[in-house]
Motif scaffolding. Structure first.
Motif, PDB file in Angstrom:
ATOM      1  N   LYS A  36       0.805  -1.221   0.000  1.00 15.26           N
ATOM      2  CA  LYS A  36       0.000   0.000   0.000  1.00 15.26           C
ATOM      3  C   LYS A  36       0.838   1.271   0.000  1.00 15.26           C
ATOM      4  O   LYS A  36       0.347   2.335  -0.371  1.00 15.26           O
ATOM      5  CB  LYS A  36      -0.948  -0.010   1.198  1.00 15.26           C
ATOM      6  N   GLU A  37       2.089   1.202   0.415  1.00 19.52           N
ATOM      7  CA  GLU A  37       2.924   2.398   0.452  1.00 19.52           C
ATOM      8  C   GLU A  37       3.758   2.574  -0.805  1.00 19.52           C
ATOM      9  O   GLU A  37       4.549   3.511  -0.897  1.00 19.52           O
ATOM     10  CB  GLU A  37       3.845   2.348   1.673  1.00 19.52           C
ATOM     11  N   THR A  38       3.619   1.684  -1.784  1.00 23.51           N
ATOM     12  CA  THR A  38       4.380   1.791  -3.033  1.00 23.51           C
ATOM     13  C   THR A  38       3.588   2.608  -4.053  1.00 23.51           C
ATOM     14  O   THR A  38       2.357   2.751  -3.954  1.00 23.51           O
ATOM     15  CB  THR A  38       4.681   0.404  -3.599  1.00 23.51           C
ATOM     16  N   SER A  39       4.281   3.122  -5.033  1.00 20.55           N
ATOM     17  CA  SER A  39       3.629   3.899  -6.087  1.00 20.55           C
ATOM     18  C   SER A  39       2.794   2.979  -6.968  1.00 20.55           C
ATOM     19  O   SER A  39       3.049   1.772  -7.054  1.00 20.55           O
ATOM     20  CB  SER A  39       4.685   4.612  -6.934  1.00 20.55           C
ATOM     21  N   PRO A  40       1.768   3.545  -7.650  1.00 20.36           N
ATOM     22  CA  PRO A  40       0.920   2.695  -8.510  1.00 20.36           C
ATOM     23  C   PRO A  40       1.706   1.965  -9.591  1.00 20.36           C
ATOM     24  O   PRO A  40       1.430   0.793  -9.876  1.00 20.36           O
ATOM     25  CB  PRO A  40      -0.061   3.705  -9.117  1.00 20.36           C
ATOM     26  N   ALA A  41       2.699   2.642 -10.188  1.00 20.00           N
ATOM     27  CA  ALA A  41       3.476   1.988 -11.248  1.00 20.00           C
ATOM     28  C   ALA A  41       4.278   0.821 -10.696  1.00 20.00           C
ATOM     29  O   ALA A  41       4.306  -0.270 -11.285  1.00 20.00           O
ATOM     30  CB  ALA A  41       4.399   3.005 -11.917  1.00 20.00           C
ATOM     31  N   LYS A  42       4.924   1.018  -9.585  1.00 20.30           N
ATOM     32  CA  LYS A  42       5.707  -0.063  -8.988  1.00 20.30           C
ATOM     33  C   LYS A  42       4.794  -1.180  -8.497  1.00 20.30           C
ATOM     34  O   LYS A  42       5.141  -2.371  -8.583  1.00 20.30           O
ATOM     35  CB  LYS A  42       6.549   0.469  -7.826  1.00 20.30           C
ATOM     36  N   LYS A  43       3.614  -0.805  -8.020  1.00 20.84           N
ATOM     37  CA  LYS A  43       2.679  -1.824  -7.539  1.00 20.84           C
ATOM     38  C   LYS A  43       2.270  -2.753  -8.680  1.00 20.84           C
ATOM     39  O   LYS A  43       2.190  -3.975  -8.489  1.00 20.84           O
ATOM     40  CB  LYS A  43       1.452  -1.140  -6.930  1.00 20.84           C
ATOM     41  N   ARG A  44       2.010  -2.164  -9.842  1.00 21.28           N
ATOM     42  CA  ARG A  44       1.666  -3.005 -10.996  1.00 21.28           C
ATOM     43  C   ARG A  44       2.818  -3.929 -11.358  1.00 21.28           C
ATOM     44  O   ARG A  44       2.608  -5.098 -11.706  1.00 21.28           O
ATOM     45  CB  ARG A  44       1.280  -2.120 -12.184  1.00 21.28           C
ATOM     46  N   GLY A  45       4.048  -3.427 -11.272  1.00 19.64           N
ATOM     47  CA  GLY A  45       5.203  -4.271 -11.547  1.00 19.64           C
ATOM     48  C   GLY A  45       5.357  -5.387 -10.535  1.00 19.64           C
ATOM     49  O   GLY A  45       5.698  -6.522 -10.898  1.00 19.64           O
ATOM     50  N   LEU A  46       5.095  -5.093  -9.268  1.00 23.68           N
ATOM     51  CA  LEU A  46       5.193  -6.117  -8.220  1.00 23.68           C
ATOM     52  C   LEU A  46       4.110  -7.187  -8.397  1.00 23.68           C
ATOM     53  O   LEU A  46       4.367  -8.382  -8.193  1.00 23.68           O
ATOM     54  CB  LEU A  46       5.074  -5.471  -6.842  1.00 23.68           C
ATOM     55  N   ILE A  47       2.912  -6.757  -8.802  1.00 20.20           N
ATOM     56  CA  ILE A  47       1.826  -7.722  -9.031  1.00 20.20           C
ATOM     57  C   ILE A  47       2.197  -8.668 -10.179  1.00 20.20           C
ATOM     58  O   ILE A  47       2.032  -9.898 -10.076  1.00 20.20           O
ATOM     59  CB  ILE A  47       0.512  -6.980  -9.333  1.00 20.20           C
ATOM     60  N   ALA A  48       2.715  -8.094 -11.262  1.00 18.94           N
ATOM     61  CA  ALA A  48       3.129  -8.938 -12.389  1.00 18.94           C
ATOM     62  C   ALA A  48       4.254  -9.878 -11.986  1.00 18.94           C
ATOM     63  O   ALA A  48       4.305 -11.036 -12.424  1.00 18.94           O
ATOM     64  CB  ALA A  48       3.569  -8.055 -13.561  1.00 18.94           C
ATOM     65  N   THR A  49       5.131  -9.416 -11.085  1.00 19.78           N
ATOM     66  CA  THR A  49       6.278 -10.226 -10.679  1.00 19.78           C
ATOM     67  C   THR A  49       5.842 -11.414  -9.829  1.00 19.78           C
ATOM     68  O   THR A  49       6.301 -12.549 -10.051  1.00 19.78           O
ATOM     69  CB  THR A  49       7.279  -9.372  -9.893  1.00 19.78           C
ATOM     70  N   TYR A  50       4.932 -11.201  -8.856  1.00 20.15           N
ATOM     71  CA  TYR A  50       4.566 -12.362  -8.039  1.00 20.15           C
ATOM     72  C   TYR A  50       3.667 -13.330  -8.792  1.00 20.15           C
ATOM     73  O   TYR A  50       3.659 -14.535  -8.522  1.00 20.15           O
ATOM     74  CB  TYR A  50       3.980 -11.960  -6.678  1.00 20.15           C
ATOM     75  N   HIS A  51       2.921 -12.846  -9.788  1.00 29.16           N
ATOM     76  CA  HIS A  51       2.177 -13.790 -10.638  1.00 29.16           C
ATOM     77  C   HIS A  51       3.138 -14.584 -11.522  1.00 29.16           C
ATOM     78  O   HIS A  51       2.914 -15.782 -11.757  1.00 29.16           O
ATOM     79  CB  HIS A  51       1.163 -13.047 -11.495  1.00 29.16           C
TER      80      HIS A  51
END
Length: 315
Positions: A36-51
């Motif tokens: 929740k404390e990460t930026s939206p762009a980085k959050k999307r990258g993190l979501i793609a990474t754990y998938h």
């Protein structure tokens, strides 16, 4: 068959994903809270990474399943129809599980022990604020016990080779991604549509029918082909048949007596049917002295077809 299995694996993951939201939904929520404390762009990258990590875990499990299938099952299935029958039975079994039959519940409970053993590692990946942590979280997530995953692994076992098993499981994971990355509103809409139209059950029925077809269709085709086995192809010599010189228009099947024809003595290569004109043949010019009685077969002579007027006894 591989393309058909890939399509079946993807649809299995897609239509089965609403069933997995009960457990996987909690994991996605926990991952989201840790980012929740990460930026939206980085959050999307993190979501793609754990998938991606989850799909890699599925591929690893598929690779292992493929190795088991090739080392244990293949030596027992060489030169027979067992691989096809086994694949059909697996598809029927997976289809029944998608229809709601709890065949894999015990296997899920066994997998839960392994999942609990991974708890110390899962706690170390939080907060999910870096890409290595997100990748590790996804890799661990892939070992979450799930009957749907185990059903896909059964298909990977009979998927011909380890690489095919890995690809099958990766494609299966791709089918689950849309439901797990969608927004809350989209998830509810997708769940309602899949539930209202019973798409999971429809896909299960299709898989069952596909499995039965894999088993039965080749058997039916073999029986149909067996009917042609009454033809003795070994006695047919295609080399002696000159199809270029055969004129089907001049052939009269009614006048052909196959019982009196001696195919062994007939040399089709020397026969030129195009140059033979039976209407221009002058039987009066036939010289009986040149006829070899040994080659004449009285049994094959038809007195009814002999025209005494055309026979010249003087010659």
């Amino acid at each position: 068959m591989t393309i058909a299995l890939l399509i079946a694996a993807f649809l299995m993951g897609f239509f089965g994903s609403p069933h997995c939201l009960g457990m996987c939904g909690g994991i996605v929520t926990a991952f989201g809270l840790s980012m929740k404390e990460t930026s939206p762009a980085k959050k999307r990258g993190l979501i793609a990474t754990y998938h991606l990590g989850r799909l890699l875990s599925y591929a690893l499990l598929g690779l292992i399943a493929g190795v088991i299938g090739t080392t244990v099952l293949t030596p027992l299935m060489v030169g027979n129809s067992t691989p096809r029958i086994l694949l059909g039975l697996v598809l029927v079994f997976v289809g029944l599980t998608m229809l709601g039959l709890p065949f894999l519940n015990k296997l899920e409970r066994l997998g839960m022990h392994f999942w609990q053993a991974l708890s110390p590692l899962r706690q170390k990946v939080f907060p999910l604020n870096t890409f290595p942590r997100a990748l590790t979280a996804g890799l661990l997530w892939g070992f979450l016990p799930c009957g749907l995953v185990y059903g896909a692994l059964l298909i990977a076992v009979v998927g011909h080779d380890p690489l095919t098993g890995a690809v099958l499981m990766f494609v299966f994971g791709l089918g689950t991604v849309p439901m797990l990355v969608a927004t809350h509103e989209t998830v509810n809409w997708m769940r309602n549509q899949i539930g209202r139209l019973r798409l999971r059950q429809v896909n299960g029925a299709i898989m069952m029918l596909s499995g039965l077809a894999v088993i039965a269709v080749p058997m039916v085709m073999a029986n149909m082909h067996g009917g042609h086995g009454q033809m003795n192809h070994e006695q047919m010599n295609p080399e002696q048949m000159n199809h270029e010189q055969m004129n089907p228009e001049q052939m009269n099947p009614e006048q052909m007596n196959h019982e009196q024809m001696n195919h062994e003595q007939m040399n089709h290569e020397q026969m030129n049917h195009e140059q033979m004109n039976h209407e221009q043949m002058n039987h009066q010019q036939m010289n009986p002295e040149q006829m070899n009685p040994e080659q004449m077969n009285p049994e094959q002579m038809n007195p009814e077809q002999m025209n005494p007027e055309q026979m010249n006894h003087e010659q």
